[in-house]
Design a protein around this motif. Structure first.
Motif, PDB file in Angstrom:
ATOM      1  N   GLY A1082      -8.611  -4.475  -1.319  1.00 38.49           N
ATOM      2  CA  GLY A1082      -9.459  -4.783  -0.173  1.00 38.49           C
ATOM      3  C   GLY A1082      -9.150  -6.131   0.446  1.00 38.49           C
ATOM      4  N   ILE A1083      -7.971  -6.709   0.173  1.00 40.39           N
ATOM      5  CA  ILE A1083      -7.641  -8.003   0.773  1.00 40.39           C
ATOM      6  C   ILE A1083      -6.725  -7.772   1.967  1.00 40.39           C
ATOM      7  CG2 ILE A1083      -6.430 -10.179   0.392  1.00 40.39           C
ATOM      8  CD1 ILE A1083      -7.296  -9.870  -2.565  1.00 40.39           C
ATOM      9  N   GLY A1327     -10.111 -12.832   2.759  1.00 40.11           N
ATOM     10  CA  GLY A1327     -10.759 -12.295   1.561  1.00 40.11           C
ATOM     11  C   GLY A1327     -10.607 -13.249   0.401  1.00 40.11           C
ATOM     12  N   GLU A1328      -9.421 -13.839   0.227  1.00 44.16           N
ATOM     13  CA  GLU A1328      -9.275 -14.821  -0.850  1.00 44.16           C
ATOM     14  C   GLU A1328      -8.359 -15.935  -0.383  1.00 44.16           C
ATOM     15  OE1 GLU A1328      -8.458 -13.458  -4.776  1.00 44.16           O
ATOM     16  OE2 GLU A1328      -9.460 -11.561  -4.478  1.00 44.16           O
ATOM     17  N   ASP A1381      -3.521  -7.228  -9.503  1.00 41.25           N
ATOM     18  CA  ASP A1381      -4.911  -7.341  -9.037  1.00 41.25           C
ATOM     19  C   ASP A1381      -5.766  -6.169  -9.480  1.00 41.25           C
ATOM     20  OD1 ASP A1381      -4.421  -9.657  -7.820  1.00 41.25           O
ATOM     21  OD2 ASP A1381      -4.207  -8.846  -5.787  1.00 41.25           O
ATOM     22  N   GLU A1382      -5.115  -4.998  -9.633  1.00 39.71           N
ATOM     23  CA  GLU A1382      -5.882  -3.798  -9.952  1.00 39.71           C
ATOM     24  C   GLU A1382      -6.195  -3.696 -11.436  1.00 39.71           C
ATOM     25  OE1 GLU A1382      -5.534  -0.141  -7.674  1.00 39.71           O
ATOM     26  OE2 GLU A1382      -6.903  -1.722  -7.134  1.00 39.71           O
ATOM     27  N   THR A1383      -5.430  -4.412 -12.273  1.00 38.43           N
ATOM     28  CA  THR A1383      -5.577  -4.160 -13.711  1.00 38.43           C
ATOM     29  C   THR A1383      -6.967  -4.537 -14.196  1.00 38.43           C
ATOM     30  OG1 THR A1383      -4.681  -6.318 -14.178  1.00 38.43           O
ATOM     31  CG2 THR A1383      -3.150  -4.478 -14.295  1.00 38.43           C
ATOM     32  N   LEU A1384      -7.394  -3.836 -15.238  1.00 33.81           N
ATOM     33  CA  LEU A1384      -8.721  -4.083 -15.814  1.00 33.81           C
ATOM     34  C   LEU A1384      -8.500  -4.812 -17.140  1.00 33.81           C
ATOM     35  CD1 LEU A1384      -9.994  -0.408 -15.443  1.00 33.81           C
ATOM     36  CD2 LEU A1384     -10.216  -2.229 -13.781  1.00 33.81           C
ATOM     37  N   GLU A1385      -9.164  -5.944 -17.305  1.00 36.43           N
ATOM     38  CA  GLU A1385      -9.067  -6.639 -18.596  1.00 36.43           C
ATOM     39  C   GLU A1385     -10.266  -6.190 -19.427  1.00 36.43           C
ATOM     40  OE1 GLU A1385      -7.539  -9.541 -20.140  1.00 36.43           O
ATOM     41  OE2 GLU A1385      -5.760  -9.298 -18.873  1.00 36.43           O
ATOM     42  N   GLY A1468      -1.966   6.468   0.946  1.00 35.42           N
ATOM     43  CA  GLY A1468      -2.368   7.431  -0.072  1.00 35.42           C
ATOM     44  C   GLY A1468      -2.816   6.764  -1.347  1.00 35.42           C
ATOM     45  N   GLU A1469      -3.148   5.444  -1.297  1.00 39.42           N
ATOM     46  CA  GLU A1469      -3.608   4.748  -2.504  1.00 39.42           C
ATOM     47  C   GLU A1469      -5.123   4.710  -2.511  1.00 39.42           C
ATOM     48  OE1 GLU A1469       0.070   1.519  -2.482  1.00 39.42           O
ATOM     49  OE2 GLU A1469      -1.772   1.071  -1.440  1.00 39.42           O
ATOM     50  N   LYS A1470      -5.688   4.789  -3.730  1.00 38.30           N
ATOM     51  CA  LYS A1470      -7.156   4.725  -3.817  1.00 38.30           C
ATOM     52  C   LYS A1470      -7.611   3.302  -3.578  1.00 38.30           C
ATOM     53  CE  LYS A1470      -6.770   8.050  -7.422  1.00 38.30           C
ATOM     54  NZ  LYS A1470      -6.775   8.228  -8.847  1.00 38.30           N
ATOM     55  N   GLN A1471      -8.708   3.173  -2.853  1.00 39.23           N
ATOM     56  CA  GLN A1471      -9.229   1.821  -2.625  1.00 39.23           C
ATOM     57  C   GLN A1471     -10.440   1.618  -3.513  1.00 39.23           C
ATOM     58  OE1 GLN A1471      -8.913   2.062   1.916  1.00 39.23           O
ATOM     59  NE2 GLN A1471      -8.050   0.109   1.283  1.00 39.23           N
TER      60      GLN A1471
END
Length: 1493
Positions: A1082-1083, A1327-1328, A1381-1385, A1468-1471
């Motif tokens: 979302g950036i 955004g950042e 940025d997408e990875t979940l820790e 085609g990427e999920k947001q």
């Protein structure tokens, strides 16, 4: 003037609230346990209105049967049953009184939104039951909600439930109460308050976390539960084998069962053998011994002589025959059974199949098939009722062998001649009959009982029960198997007894019928289950004329059930006044394998006095017997089941492993050695040996006996006076961690919470499923049709608390289903294994679900502790020592490839276009196709040059722009866009391409356009007439401030003018264009591309794809950013090749457009996006042959590249390749590209060079940032495909995300890139803002510290392959794993959302799409449901299971939404971040949200 009865009624009503209810111990324990939990707020699941309305069910049927035992089960733990408690509910039949539930509001009326506060008022009767464990004198206002038993005080319930009025898609600025959360995401209070509640419940851990972890450096094994050092251990001595009294030699009574039948049939033909009753309780038929003998003979004769096929007798002695008789017809069954025995055939009694797909019917078919059954006997009436095929024959049932059906009513049988005698020899080891049994897993096995065992068992029962000739026995049980068969069909004939058989249907209508028959027939013995006693208690008031004084023995067949003790006590309590003597009640224990194991003898037969044991529940869970003294809470009260059978020996052995004898204070499996047990599982030698031929051994390993024992499947111990106690069944055993729990006990606890008010007829199933290498307890209950959402949720949370207190074990999943929807066993109980099967397949369709994985799952791997930082220098040294090379790679060198003259000439694209317009004016550069495949516009070099000049003139004159001003180009994909781009370059303006707003969806698409125009500081907007109107229309004004647009020029009809001079940039480092794009997080980021970078990019692509003016390429991409923009607008001008442009939007009306174009123009190189590829795979899957007919041929394609900024989607590219192989698409043509914000084209397969390789890596290692290659198909393997070849001039290195040191080959790190076509920096990052200074100018902290790198923000790794590239070097492959940025820790490990999503999508066929994100450390899984809303709740457990199993993560929230809710961007990427904001702002309108506890 009030009658005595009326007076009693009124008095009871008035005093009800003051009379302390005498109660079953267990119910008191449960209520006390609940009182300890003060209201713990749990977030209640939210549910859409449409899901609330359940299918209606027949609400007022008398109680059916119930719960966890495979057969009829027991209505509920008969607590709260004693006489006083039943006078409270006036004399209305309780089940007609809506099972004592006052609230009649339908579930939809009191759905989530209509009662935010307490519950609808309930009638007094409901209050009296709910008062159960409370101090009875607490004053209660009868018009309020029922008291809340969880607090121990009669408070009102106030569930803080905010309203559920969710409106889809409220723009975020306008929802009422918005809170800013820590992350600065606007949040609507409802969802976040629920998540807060959930976090609060999770913050208070129930048990101390376990310290002892066993973690191997790599295998990150699941934690092995260490035994608790304080757990109780058995301390007694080793038990001795217990021997029963000797079997008195058959002095009285006939030598065999058939001689007995013959004797009584000929000498006492008039003696009654069996009386059958109808549903009204009238005796319909009495079978005399004479009739039984003559009919059985007739049947035997018919079976042996009259059934032939091809002149061969159909049956030979020893063949198996199925007996299919309804429970209402004991007479015909008995004739059939004895007829088979006389004919030396083996009867296999089974249940009547009701439908083609009964629960468990397939397994019964398997049993019949394995027994080789070809003939089924049945009655006329039953045969008429069976499901029929079209031919009128009986239908073949699912999984059944082909059967011939024989109707055995008298008129169909042949009379035997006078001199005919059956041959029957019924003493030996030959099989007499086969009894079926359904195991825990649902498989059905047949237990063979030999003639010798049959006889021994009848004799032992005769002796143990003291049966005498001509006694009367009333039998309520199923006469086809178990005690009903042994007492009511076999032993009774041995002793010429008279059996009165009471059908199940009669008990349903009149639960007192068996007591009335005992009274009217003056029966000496009765055979019942605890359920029957329980029902008769409910119905007994007002019955004057019954007496049980004739009974000398009331055999309770399921005495082994944990709740039989309270049934027996309550029954005795009420009926002692009606002549029932305490010593008459005789519980017994039996199992299909060992037949009768033990039975309590009446004192006149020399039995010791009965005993009870109050055992500590926690001791039992460790398999140890501890009599509980101090606390009354978690105890199990069991009664003895009497002594071992005559002629038998018994011992107790360890359940697992070698059958060592248990100690005296240890629970184990009871084993029996006797001549009267079953002999085998038919046809299953392996498990037969295990069960029927066990040799118990002493601690020293010496066998205790030379004869083998049979395992009974009952868990128990031998108590004082050599009495046998049973505490559970092996089938119901659930081993959680190191502790053992019994399904029946858990059912009893759940039922004691508030059964009559909530659970429909007490129907509860408890079973365990294996998730992550341990048993997890699942509890499924049918809820009453009128239960509201609040009721359900409250009941569920209280059941959890009760089970937690009493059993100290967590329930993994609690599911409520609508009444009457669980699969039924033959006698109306719940079919457990079928229920479990449905649960695991996602076919249970619950209406409420509560999962508690956080409390139950204690064996997760230890969270990863980050190592104290290893410095980058030591990393390098470490890699050198280990022989790993530093992970770096580069494309071909650029300098020597071409003579530098051309490269210099082509530095500025505006110059290139002018040069082409001059040298090859009529060479076509672009063809644009529409949905029909026709060319709508073309552009030759000269046309494009002239249109660009016109745009430039308009910009300078109308727009009054200066060189260096920014211009937003808002065009649909087409040639206009390209012309406008070069127009900007011609006058020195900086173009910014912007995707035009969607006319049907201005509200969401226009703000993005406005934002890019503002953030890029554009001084002017160029567009077409239609879009110009759209930007200023009324709908647009609602979404943005239309007065704030800069000058808007419409280029549709600008005058033909030339520019005086075309602008030439002073240096190649001047800004050429800005490239804006929104990342998946979302950036919005815009990067600056200089003229030098632009031409370098075109040059690299030209070289990699071998592009020349004679080539044609087909492009099906959006032309607004990244590589898509470069291919659409830049490359043709640079290389001079012809581009066939296919706007992806046109595929929506004609899916085959792109492939047809590739085939028509014989494109050697083609580009597309994942969304295009997906549309083709889904839309053209079935049409390949039609396309072939139309002449579509893809054999021309050398390379088809998917333009992407993510990990390659292997499944999609592979299925695309497979599908279109039929149209000639070469197997290896499909590959992917990789680019990102800092460099739009890092890898691209191109036309030469080795094919892309695929490797399999260990997903668990990846979570630790390590790359470990494994074989294809090994567990936890993840396929990764190389993202194309690294472009010429590009250098790539893998760097540590934190220390910025270079990494070795086997490590996952951030991909850094150095290349002449890197972007020169961010123009803005919206955004950042704080980010990114070092994104374009990073240096390694060690090693080569001079080179300037750009950080891509993607994790990946390099691997040297065995292949060689064009220069003869070994080829280095780059594998992209995912965006940083997408990875979940989570738990200290790094997860990629796509991996979790892939697992979830596989979990159930109704899951169309899935997206995951984290919120306050909770993992939130959003799934799109492609199916009925009623099936939504099936997904909750499956999603939780699969994520635990494959990723060792506990899902915090499962959100089920409609298809299409998960937002997807143009690539085609999920947001996922947009989705997260939508979820927290409550804009998703979910079907169901489950908060896992």
């Amino acid at each position: 003037d009030i009658t005595q009865k009326g007076y009693e009624k009124k008095r009871t009503k008035l005093l009800a609230r003051y009379i302390p209810l005498t109660q079953d111990v267990h119910t008191e324990a449960v209520q006390a346990a609940l009182a300890q939990y003060k209201e713990r707020k749990m977030p209640m699941p939210s549910k859409r209105r449409s899901v609330l309305v359940h299918s209606s069910v027949e609400t007022c049927t008398p109680p059916d049967t119930s719960s966890a035992s495979e057969d009829e089960g027991s209505l509920r733990r008969p607590g709260r049953l004693t006489s006083t408690s039943f006078q409270n509910h006036t004399s209305v039949e309780p089940w007609l009184d809506r099972v004592i539930q006052g609230s009649s509001t339908s579930s939809s009326a009191s759905s989530t939104s209509s009662h935010p506060g307490g519950r609808p008022a309930a009638a007094p009767s409901a209050t009296t039951t709910a008062l159960a464990g409370l101090a009875a004198h607490a004053h209660i206002d009868l018009h309020s909600a029922p008291p809340d038993v969880t607090t121990g005080l009669a408070e009102h319930l106030h569930y803080e439930r905010p309203q559920v009025a969710s409106v889809r898609g409220i723009p975020r600025g306008h929802s009422g109460s918005i809170l800013e959360t820590a992350d600065g995401v606007p949040v609507n209070s409802r969802v976040s308050s629920k998540i807060q509640q959930l976090l609060n419940t999770l913050k208070r851990p129930k048990r101390p976390p376990l310290k002892e972890f066993f973690v191997d450096d790599f295998e990150e094994l699941l934690e092995v539960q260490q035994p608790d050092p304080n757990q109780p251990k058995p301390e007694g001595g080793q038990m001795a084998v217990l021997r029963g009294e000797p079997l008195s030699a058959g002095a009285r009574g006939p030598p065999t069962l058939l001689t007995a039948l013959q004797r009584w049939g000929t000498t006492q033909p008039k003696a009654p053998c069996l009386t059958a009753l109808d549903t009204a309780g009238k005796a319909t038929f009495t079978l005399t011994y004479g009739k039984l003998w003559s009919r059985s003979l007739k049947l035997a004769y018919t079976l042996l002589n009259k059934l032939t096929s091809k002149n061969e007798p159909l049956l030979k002695p020893g063949d198996r025959v199925a007996l299919v008789f309804p429970n209402s017809d004991p007479v015909m069954f008995m004739v059939a059974f004895y007829g088979c025995l006389l004919a030396e055939l083996v009867p296999v009694p089974i249940e009547v199949p009701l439908t083609r797909k009964d629960a468990g019917s397939q397994q019964v078919g398997f049993l019949l098939g394995s027994c080789g059954v070809t003939l089924a006997l049945t009655t006329d009436a039953c045969q008429k009722g069976l499901p029929k095929a079209q031919t009128g024959e009986v239908a073949t049932f699912k999984g059944w062998p082909p059967l011939a059906w024989l109707v055995i009513d008298g008129k169909h049988l042949a009379k035997p001649p006078k001199d005919w005698h059956p041959l029957a020899q019924d003493t030996g080891p030959g099989t007499a009959y086969i009894e079926y049994k359904t195991s825990k897993e649902g498989s059905t096995v047949g237990i063979t009982v030999s003639h010798a065992s049959l006889l021994a068992h009848c004799r032992a029962l005769t002796q143990a029960c003291g049966y005498t000739e001509a006694e009367t026995l009333t039998n309520v049980l199923d006469f086809k198997r178990d005690a009903g068969l042994w007492h009511g069909v076999l032993t009774s004939v041995m002793n010429r007894m008279h059996v009165v058989s009471i059908p199940y249907a009669l008990m349903k209508v009149n639960p007192l019928s068996w007591i009335q028959k005992v009274y009217s027939y003056k029966a000496r013995a009765a055979l019942v289950k605890s359920r029957d006693m329980h029902w008769s208690l409910l119905a007994q008031r007002g019955q004057r004329d019954i007496s049980l004084s004739s009974l000398r023995m009331l055999i309770v067949a399921d005495g082994a059930n944990p709740w039989s003790v309270s049934s027996c006590d309550a029954f005795l309590n009420v009926f002692q006044s009606r002549g029932l003597r305490p010593e008459v009640i005789c519980p017994c224990a039996s199992s299909p394998e060992a037949l009768t194991v033990a039975i309590r003898r009446p004192p006149d037969l020399g039995g010791p006095p009965p005993r009870k044991a109050v055992l500590s529940m926690s001791g039992l869970s460790y398999g140890v017997i501890r009599v509980d003294t101090e606390e009354k809470l978690s105890v199990l009260t069991v009664q003895d089941v009497g002594q071992v059978m005559p002629g038998a020996s018994a011992c107790v052995v360890k359940v697992e492993g070698t059958p060592y004898l248990c100690k005296t204070d240890e629970v184990g499996e009871i084993c029996v050695n006797s001549s009267a047990t079953g002999t085998a599982y038919y046809g299953l030698l392996g498990i037969t040996k295990n069960v029927f031929e066990t040799v118990p051994v002493t601690a020293g390993g010496a066998p205790v006996s030379d004869r083998p024992f049979t395992r009974t499947g009952l868990l128990g111990f031998i108590g004082p006076d050599n009495l046998v106690f049973v505490v559970g069944k092996l089938d119901g055993l659930m081993v959680v961690g190191v502790r053992r729990h019994n399904a029946d006990d858990v059912v009893a606890t759940a039922l004691a919470v508030e059964p009559m008010k909530f659970v429909y007829r007490g129907r509860i199933a408890v079973f365990s499923v294996t998730v992550l290498h341990d048993d997890r307890i699942v509890l499924v209950a049918e809820q009453r049709p009128d239960a509201s959402e609040e009721d359900s949720f409250q009941w569920m949370s209280r059941v959890l608390q009760a089970i937690d207190s009493i059993h100290q074990v967590g329930v993994y999943c609690l599911a409520l289903v609508p009444a009457n929807t669980l699969p039924k066993a033959p006698l109306g109980g719940i079919h457990i294994s079928e229920t479990k099967q449905r649960f695991l397949e996602g076919m249970l369709h619950p209406c409420n679900v509560l999962m508690c994985p956080h409390t139950c799952v204690t064996n997760l791997p230890k969270p990863r502790q980050k190592q104290p930082e290893v410095g980058p220098a030591s990393m390098i040294v470490g890699n050198l020592v280990a022989g790993k090379r530093i992970a770096q790679a580069s494309g071909r060198e650029l300098a020597h490839l071409e003579d530098s003259d051309q490269a210099r000439k082509f530095l500025f694209l505006a110059d290139v276009l002018q040069w082409r317009a001059h040298t090859t004016p009529d060479h076509p550069l672009f063809l644009l196709l529409n949905a029909k495949g026709t060319v709508t516009s073309t552009a030759t070099c000269i046309q494009l040059h002239k249109r660009a000049e016109r745009v430039a003139a308009a910009l300078m004159e109308k727009g009054r722009l200066d060189a260096g001003d920014h211009v937003a180009l808002v065009y649909p994909p087409g040639v206009d866009l390209i012309a406008a781009f070069y127009g900007c370059l011609y006058c020195g303006c900086v173009p910014v391409t912007v995707r035009p707003p969607h006319p049907q969806n201005l509200g969401t698409t226009l703000p993005t356009v406005k934002m890019i125009v503002e953030v890029s500081k554009s001084a002017c907007v160029l567009s077409t007439q239609a879009i110009t109107r759209l930007l200023k229309c009324k709908e647009a004004a609602a979404a943005v401030d239309v007065r704030a647009w800069p000058t808007i020029l419409d280029t549709d009809d600008i005058p033909k003018k030339k520019v005086a001079s075309i602008f030439r940039p002073p240096s190649p480092d001047v800004l050429a264009y800005l490239d804006f794009s929104v990342s998946t997080t979302g950036i919005l980021a815009g990067v600056k591309m200089s003229h030098a970078a632009t031409s370098a990019l075109c040059r690299s692509i030209k070289l990699q794809c071998e592009l020349y003016p004679s080539r044609q390429i087909a492009i099906c991409l959006d032309p607004y950013c990244g590589l898509g923009f470069a291919l659409w607008c830049l490359c043709s001008i640079y290389s001079g090749h012809q581009s066939v442009l296919v706007p992806p939007l046109e595929l929506e009306s004609n899916v085959s457009l792109w492939l047809s174009a590739v085939s028509q123009y014989k494109a050697r190189v083609t580009f597309c996006s994942y969304s295009v590829m997906e549309m083709c795979t889904k839309g053209l899957g079935a049409q390949t042959s039609a396309l072939r007919m139309k002449g579509v041929n893809l054999s021309c394609v050398r390379t088809c590249m998917v333009v992407a900024e993510e990990r390659p989607r292997i499944a999609l590219t592979q299925s695309f390749s497979k599908l279109f192989k039929d149209l000639g698409l070469p197997a290896r043509a499909v590959s992917t590209t990789f680019g990102c914000r800092v460099n739009v084209a890092i890898c691209l397969q191109g036309t030469a060079g080795p094919d892309p390789t695929t490797v399999y890596v260990d997903m668990r290692a990846l979570r630790h940032d390590r790359v470990r290659l494994v074989e294809r198909g090994s567990p936890h393997s993840l396929p990764l495909m190389e993202s194309g070849k690294i472009l010429p001039g590009v250098k790539v290195i893998i760097a540590h995300t934190e220390t910025k040191g270079p990494l070795g080959d086997s490590h996952l790190g951030e991909i850094w890139v150095s290349s002449p076509h890197n972007a020169t920096g961010y123009y803005t990052v919206y955004g950042e803002e704080a980010l990114h200074a070092d994104h374009f100018s990073a240096r390694l902290s060690f090693g080569d510290t001079q080179t300037i790198w750009a950080r891509t923000g993607y994790l990946g790794f390099l691997r040297r392959t065995e292949l060689t590239d064009a220069s003869g070097e070994r080829h280095d492959a780059l594998y992209v794993v995912g965006s940083l940025d997408e990875t979940l820790e989570l738990r200290g490990m790094r997860y990629h959302p796509i991996d979790i999503e892939t697992s979830v999508i596989r979990a159930h066929r109704s899951i169309a799409e899935c997206a995951v994100f984290t919120w306050t450390n909770l993992l939130v899984v959003v799934v799109e449901l492609d199916g009925l809303e009623q099936d939504a709740l099936d997904l909750v457990a499956l999603v939780t299971n699969v994520v635990l199993e494959e990723h060792y993560l506990v899902v915090g929230v499962v959100v089920i939404v409609d298809p299409g809710v998960i937002p997807i961007n143009s690539r085609g990427e999920k947001q996922r971040m947009h989705l997260r904001d939508g979820f927290l702002a409550d804009q998703l309108d979910p079907v169901y949200v489950a908060y896992n506890m």
